[in-house]
Motif scaffolding. Sequence first.
Motif, PDB file in Angstrom:
ATOM      1  N   LYS A 200       1.103  -0.968   0.271  1.00  0.00           N
ATOM      2  CA  LYS A 200      -0.003   0.308   0.353  1.00  0.00           C
ATOM      3  C   LYS A 200       0.468   1.206   0.127  1.00  0.00           C
ATOM      4  O   LYS A 200       1.527   1.549   0.319  1.00  0.00           O
ATOM      5  CB  LYS A 200      -0.950   0.171   1.678  1.00  0.00           C
ATOM      6  CG  LYS A 200      -1.912  -1.124   1.277  1.00  0.00           C
ATOM      7  CD  LYS A 200      -2.846  -0.938   2.504  1.00  0.00           C
ATOM      8  CE  LYS A 200      -4.237  -1.970   2.838  1.00  0.00           C
ATOM      9  NZ  LYS A 200      -4.860  -1.006   3.863  1.00  0.00           N
ATOM     10  N   VAL A 201       0.264   2.060  -0.615  1.00  0.00           N
ATOM     11  CA  VAL A 201       1.116   3.994  -0.903  1.00  0.00           C
ATOM     12  C   VAL A 201       1.139   3.939   0.786  1.00  0.00           C
ATOM     13  O   VAL A 201       1.714   4.877   1.399  1.00  0.00           O
ATOM     14  CB  VAL A 201       0.277   4.419  -1.954  1.00  0.00           C
ATOM     15  CG1 VAL A 201       0.847   5.821  -1.560  1.00  0.00           C
ATOM     16  CG2 VAL A 201       0.494   4.229  -2.605  1.00  0.00           C
ATOM     17  N   SER A 202       0.458   3.564   0.947  1.00  0.00           N
ATOM     18  CA  SER A 202      -0.054   4.725   2.841  1.00  0.00           C
ATOM     19  C   SER A 202       1.402   4.444   3.929  1.00  0.00           C
ATOM     20  O   SER A 202       1.251   4.508   4.332  1.00  0.00           O
ATOM     21  CB  SER A 202      -1.628   4.585   3.184  1.00  0.00           C
ATOM     22  OG  SER A 202      -1.765   2.838   3.419  1.00  0.00           O
ATOM     23  N   SER A 203       1.318   2.527   3.541  1.00  0.00           N
ATOM     24  CA  SER A 203       2.438   2.234   5.004  1.00  0.00           C
ATOM     25  C   SER A 203       3.567   2.774   3.941  1.00  0.00           C
ATOM     26  O   SER A 203       4.751   3.090   5.198  1.00  0.00           O
ATOM     27  CB  SER A 203       2.203   0.838   3.824  1.00  0.00           C
ATOM     28  OG  SER A 203       0.947  -0.059   4.085  1.00  0.00           O
ATOM     29  N   MET A 204       4.045   3.201   2.833  1.00  0.00           N
ATOM     30  CA  MET A 204       4.872   3.400   2.631  1.00  0.00           C
ATOM     31  C   MET A 204       5.111   4.949   2.902  1.00  0.00           C
ATOM     32  O   MET A 204       5.867   5.170   3.557  1.00  0.00           O
ATOM     33  CB  MET A 204       5.243   3.765   0.837  1.00  0.00           C
ATOM     34  CG  MET A 204       6.784   4.266   0.729  1.00  0.00           C
ATOM     35  SD  MET A 204       6.831   4.166  -1.378  1.00  0.00           S
ATOM     36  CE  MET A 204       5.837   5.270  -1.304  1.00  0.00           C
TER      37      MET A 204
END
Lengths: 418, 593
Positions: A200-204
């Motif tokens: 996920k982008v949010s995790s990055m």
Amino acid sequence: MLKKIVFVFFIFLITATAQDKILIYMDLEQTDHLKAYGITFHALTEGLIADWLLNYRGGSFLIDYSNKIAAECRIENVSFDIVNTSQSAEIYSICQSEDNNMDVVRLEKAPKIAVYVPPGFAPWDDAVTLALEYAKVPYDKLWNDEILRGDLSEYDWLHLHHEDFTGQYGKFYASFSSAQWYIDQQMMYEQNAKKNGYKKVSSMMLDVALIIKNYIAQGGFLFAMCSAADSYDIALAAHSTDICAQMYDGDAADPDAQTKLDFFNSLAFTDFDLEMNPFVYEYSNIDIQPQEIGSAQNDYFTLFEFSAKYDPVPTMLTQNHANVVHGFMGQTTMFRKNLVKPSVIILAERQGTDQVKYIHGSFGRGTFTFYGGHDPEDYQHAVGDPPTELNLYKSSPGYRLILNNILFPAAKKKKQKT
Amino acid sequence: MGDMNNRFMLAQSFEQAGEFQKAMEILEELIKRQPDNYQFFDALNRMYINLKKYDKSAVLIEQRLNKNPHDLNLWGMLGSTYHVMGNEPKAFEIWDEALIKLPRNQINYKVIANFALQRRAFEKAIEYLLAGKKLSGDPKMFSYDLGNIYSLTMRYKDAAEEYSGIISSDPNQLRMVESRIMAYINKPGALEPTLKVFQSRVDKNNISSVYMLARLYIDAKDYEKAFELYLDIDAKQQNQGTELFNFAQIAFSEKQFKAASQAFNKIIELYPKSPLASNAKLGYAKTLEASLDEEYKTRVPSWKTFYPPVKISSGKVDLVIDAYNNIIGLYPHSEQAYEAYWRLGRMKHFMQNDLPGAEKYFNIIISESPLSIFYPDALLDLAGVELIKGNVDAAEKYYFKVVETKRSPVEKRNKANYALAKIFFARGNFIKAKELLVGVISNLKDNQANDAIELSLLMNTQMNDSSKLVLFGEAELLAEGNRFEGALDKYKIIAEDDKSLMLAALAKLRIAEMEIALDEYRGALLSLADIAKEENENIYADKALYLSAKVYEFGTKDLVKAIEMYEKLLAKFPSSLYLDEARESIIKLRKTT
């Protein structure tokens, strides 16, 4: 004998010149306030001694005389005076007198500057890079790859603009989900996340935010504007929950996300409420809404005055030739005062309201400064608007606040007066 | 049933309010009562997904799938549930299984590919679309989707192959393919692989494929290759030059004059009877002239205040003249013909220094067509020619005609009035000169306004020394008529007189300017140094430093000295009008030295 006299006279002339200083005054007489910062920055890179005269003629700079710097001032249309030894001694004594709220801060070395921007970014998307380009201050561009591999440690100062650290692509979905730039942006972030091993982008983005936080703790200087400020802090607070709706990260947000926010982990804001509706162009109630601001004509913010001798850092950050500055909007325009942590210093606010524009705080060995709004000289900058021509705003007080931040890390740390 | 509807509406309201838990509870109760109701099922599944209850979602879908094993949508949904819970292999297994178990049908591939796309599983979607394409009798149905995903994921070569394939199988798809490609072609790294694919796959018998390649050549700024292809397209389309004309216009707007003139010329040559022929002729002539003008500008020493006529002997001049004469011959007495006369007159004047030749053309317009929009221009230019010849009275007559012609635009009247003021000034009729300047000065936006103010100021301050003023006026007319030596002598007389300070200062500057015009740089630098030395005593001291820098920069080509002079200007005259230009020049020169 005559030769000797000529030689002695020549030496005298050179010595006299070498002891002169260049006074770049920063009050209303200055012709280009913004480039003055660039000149001072260059003087530091040349190894010259530069002093920041806090509250003296608008926060002036006193630099060792050099023909090169004098010529640069003329070429860049930066006004200055050449002051001799006795004149500069007088200036120092005025600044250091206990009767005046002034002080002298020695600037040691030009900080190494990094700007966090995605690839393909154009300087006019961002007020800070506009100001750096205009003032001819060198900077490097970093993005997630560089931050994740640890390159931040090479820099003294990091700027974040309107990137969204929550992984919600600026919450532009309702208005722009079918716009090509939005589609491309989402694709770029997703590919970047995949490349770096994230589902996920949010995790990055959370990992990037945490690395930046660690960078501050180690002594880094963070300067964030517009939505980078609140989205960064929200991402930190939301480290143990999922606040992104399905269109942003592929699965639903945690319905209990609000209760799972960890305000101990955020830097500047606390007790805020998330805006969980994915179609609403807002992250939380930290940001002040346009209807709360009213008309553009009445939108001014006031800089606080600090004690130059006892609070040099906030004093440096608020050096200006105008104390009342015209406001400007952004994806995040201003911050709600009651949501700012008590440990954070408010540098500027709209008087008589709960709206704060400019804040500063410390974390570990470093500091962070948040400045609301997108572009100090474009009241309501919209997606696709043309860039601001800084040639037309050489004395912009709003832009000056940005540039105060790039010189403040150069200041030699003094022992705090008690 | 009514109660169930109300309950369902209540669940929907809870969903809209973000109260997913409450909505789920109602929907679970409803689905127990009506297990086959699709609306209840779909809404409940949505709630499970919203509440991250993925196991419950999977069970719900599987139960329904057991009853309807041929419902492709349910297979797609089940795969999606596994995907959202992070079990990608299971999701792919389910989607694959659906395509194996259900009848082989191209639509099924598209449907499952869409589920994969919704989950942003692009590689898997591509895999399904490729399989569907193989199965399909109409590959373009899949190629558009594939092209879109490839371009989104920056696989531009693959995208180009899909789009090229569409054009090969169905040339009528050209416009659609073109618009798809043009939407991403300007992205970094897109043009080169796309061009390579279309180059390798171009089919001379497929006009659409040739057209697409030509379009890509234009984007790559390879106008030569694009031109060759447009020639081919035009011949095959039998459009009487339409395609070539479009290409020529694109090339002209991009300042690709060579390619534009080639294309215009080809239309004239290949389709002389085409309705586009006259426009092509004018386009051809203007293109040649624009190209010549670019060359001419590089030869003119525009850094000088005054300079002698610069003749250009390029063979291109004759080409342009022939082209305009051709138009005049084919379309006599038309506005295009008068424009051609006027352009020819200016070329004769400025590029060939052929004053009689220029006069001839301007006079044709004046005598034949007083209603032409080029009439005031012809008068102004003719007056300029007369001034150079020393016929001040004749020039005056033409300037007055410009002012009297009601159709003359304001800026042209101002230009004429200013020129007339200078003539009367040189004759010593200062009252009339000032009268003429009033109108020009009142319009501050006009280009002449600054010059008019300066002249007016000179007359007001120097009225007491009328003989020197007249001499100065005469010198000015001589300078304007390119008789620099004669002007120089007169300026020298004025400069010797210390009483008329302002006039003497200006005369000193003019001396240097005349020396520069005559390429006497050493003398000019000395004259300029004298003026600069006077610093605040001479209002032109800053300009003298600025001109010195220009002489070093462009005349003697001593760039280090030029920078020194510009820097001196910045240091000594911090309020000079020339500071911005000086700063720009320093920055530019520092890069080259």
